[in-house]
Write an enzyme that holds these catalytic residues in place. Structure first.
Site, short mmCIF file in Angstrom:
data_model
loop_
_atom_site.label_atom_id
_atom_site.label_comp_id
_atom_site.label_asym_id
_atom_site.label_seq_id
_atom_site.Cartn_x
_atom_site.Cartn_y
_atom_site.Cartn_z
N HIS A 166 0.81 -1.21 0.00
CA HIS A 166 0.00 0.00 0.00
C HIS A 166 0.85 1.27 0.00
O HIS A 166 0.33 2.36 -0.27
CB HIS A 166 -0.99 -0.01 1.18
N ILE A 222 -2.33 -0.56 11.66
CA ILE A 222 -2.63 -0.25 13.05
C ILE A 222 -4.15 -0.28 13.24
O ILE A 222 -4.91 -0.17 12.28
CB ILE A 222 -2.10 1.14 13.48
N LEU A 223 -4.56 -0.46 14.48
CA LEU A 223 -5.96 -0.25 14.86
C LEU A 223 -6.01 1.04 15.66
O LEU A 223 -5.25 1.22 16.60
CB LEU A 223 -6.48 -1.41 15.71
N GLY A 260 3.40 6.64 8.00
CA GLY A 260 4.80 6.80 7.58
C GLY A 260 5.67 5.66 8.03
O GLY A 260 6.74 5.41 7.46
N GLY A 266 -7.08 -27.82 -1.80
CA GLY A 266 -8.35 -28.17 -2.44
C GLY A 266 -9.55 -28.02 -1.54
O GLY A 266 -10.66 -28.41 -1.91
N THR A 309 2.77 -3.13 9.08
CA THR A 309 1.84 -3.00 7.96
C THR A 309 0.55 -2.28 8.29
O THR A 309 -0.06 -1.68 7.42
CB THR A 309 1.52 -4.39 7.37
N ASP A 323 0.39 -7.67 1.67
CA ASP A 323 0.78 -6.25 1.68
C ASP A 323 2.29 -6.08 1.63
O ASP A 323 2.86 -5.20 2.30
CB ASP A 323 0.20 -5.54 2.91
N SER A 349 4.63 2.58 7.82
CA SER A 349 4.27 1.44 6.99
C SER A 349 5.45 0.98 6.15
O SER A 349 6.10 1.78 5.48
CB SER A 349 3.11 1.81 6.07
#
Length: 446
Positions: free
Chosen positions: A97, A218-219, A198, A257, A216, A127, A200
């Site tokens: 991203h 945050i919450l 920043g 499968g 990658t 990501d 990330s």
């Protein structure tokens, strides 16, 4: 280039307070905290400083939306962080991203040098993106095995947050094997080390300065700021993805499968279970490893390779990075009774379509016959059961719960008809689905 280092010493402060009567140098010999005797302070700098030169700032540039000409310069559209994992080849890992939508990429090193970077490849499901620069005197990070991590280990996040220069923050590993943010390939490290916009793509390091994950997401409770809950892709997954991108230009994942969906409160009640964590087997492809292992529809997978399964993404995170021929130990519930089996991983065919007795998988999505209550009064008979993040169907905008109306203008009233329509050589594929009371047109590019 100015380096701003933020380092919390609360752990050391508490310990020093409790041992105030003991000379610090003597106590340092009996404690695992690193002690700098020359300065008389506790510090992790020695291990971390070797890694900091390998942490870079990544700037993504794209064309501006204003008047254009051949001389129009690409404008910055986003910034993030990255880390050099192979100095000899100039290989940098960052987030997908961070570079998504860019036409040009630049990399700033901690020593002030600026490089143009080439995008080697990306993987939306994890990501992860891989860049390459050409330069001499590059530093690289040492990579640690993320499978050795324990909750409570110290962790350090490094990056370029909120327009600041290189910044280091400290926390602990708050949890492992985190998933549930979607149905993508998820097996995150959770940390409370401060991670902001920043950061990330930047590294998550252990106390020796070794790479354990790629920050990658945050919450956040609001405003997008740091609330002490951040997630990183573990090196176990990162190394597989980066290796696939460097070797093949794309990521090909293993398969068993089995068509899976995430267990939730509704499906748990339907199955008579009192748990809400697991992956439900919706169907198995004929002749597949899952069928050979004895898995059946409505089995609920709760552990794979001793890893707890929170949802379908947990299984994908293990199966998707297993080498072809690997044997995975699976623990599952059938009619509430725990059972075990071994499933062999096979390499999935790119864009493969697998038709089972009761379900179909194609391009990262699972389809099945819709129950009467799911049709919302419509005549459409097929429903999307699950969509794997980062796959062609996810990119097209297909979501779980969509009812299939038509494919390339033709009705798809059965799984066989849908398999035939999706297997057409006609590209792109036009999908029409019924969603929340309206018809939606999607374009699928396998």
């Amino acid at each position: 280039m100015r380096r701003s280092v933020l380092l919390k010493l609360s752990v050391a402060a508490v310990l020093v307070t409790g041992m105030a009567s003991v000379p610090a140098a003597a106590w340092a010999q009996a404690t695992p905290l690193p002690y700098d005797e020359a300065r008389g302070v506790f510090s992790f700098a020695e291990g971390l400083e070797r890694t900091l030169p390998a942490v870079v700032q990544v700037t993504t540039l794209g064309q501006s939306s204003g008047p254009r000409s051949e001389d129009t310069e690409a404008q910055p559209v986003s910034t993030g962080s990255g880390v050099i994992i192979d100095a000899g080849q100039g290989i940098i890992v960052t987030n997908n991203h961070v570079i998504e939508g860019g036409s040009k990429f630049t990399v700033d090193l901690a020593d002030g040098r600026l490089f143009d970077a080439v995008l080697i490849g990306t993987d939306k499901a994890t990501d992860i993106a891989v860049l390459r620069i050409e330069g001499t005197g590059l530093a690289q990070v040492e990579v640690a095995d993320s499978d050795t991590l324990r909750t409570g280990d110290l962790a350090f996040a490094v990056g370029y947050p909120l327009g600041l220069d290189q910044t280091l923050t400290m926390g602990v590993i708050s949890g492992l094997n985190r998933s549930g943010l979607g149905d993508a390939v998820e097996d995150y490290i959770q940390t409370d080390a401060a991670v902001n916009s920043g950061n990330s793509g930047g590294p998550l390091l252990d106390s020796r300065g070794r790479l354990i994950g790629i920050n990658t997401s945050i919450l956040s409770g609001g405003g997008g700021g740091n609330d002490g809950i951040a997630f990183a892709v573990p090196t176990r997954i990162m190394l597989y993805v980066v290796g696939q991108i460097r070797e093949n230009g794309q990521v090909r994942r293993g398969s068993t499968g089995a068509l899976l969906s995430s267990l939730n409160a509704t499906s748990a009640r339907d199955l008579g279970l009192n748990i809400v964590r697991g992956a439900v087997v919706r169907d198995v492809a004929p002749g597949s490893p899952a069928e050979a292992a004895g898995l059946r529809p409505d089995d609920v997978i709760v552990r794979v390779q001793s890893r707890p399964v929170a949802n379908a993404g947990s299984v994908l995170a293990t199966v998707g990075v297993a080498a072809p021929g690997s044997q995975l130990e699976v623990v599952y519930l059938r009619d509430g009774v725990e059972q075990r089996t071994t499933v062999v991983v096979e390499m999935s065919e790119a864009g493969g379509i697998a038709l089972g007795r009761e379900a179909l998988t194609a391009y990262g999505a699972g389809f099945r016959e819709a129950r009467t209550g799911e049709r919302g009064g419509q005549d459409h008979r097929l429903v999307v059961e699950v969509v794997e993040g980062g796959t062609p169907t996810a990119v097209a905008g297909l979501v779980a719960g969509d009812l299939v109306v038509s494919v390339n203008g033709r009705d798809a009233s059965s799984l066989q008809a849908l398999a035939t329509a999706l297997g057409t050589d006609r590209r792109p594929i036009r999908l029409r689905v019924y969603r929340a009371g309206e018809t939606v047109d999607l374009t699928l590019n396998p």
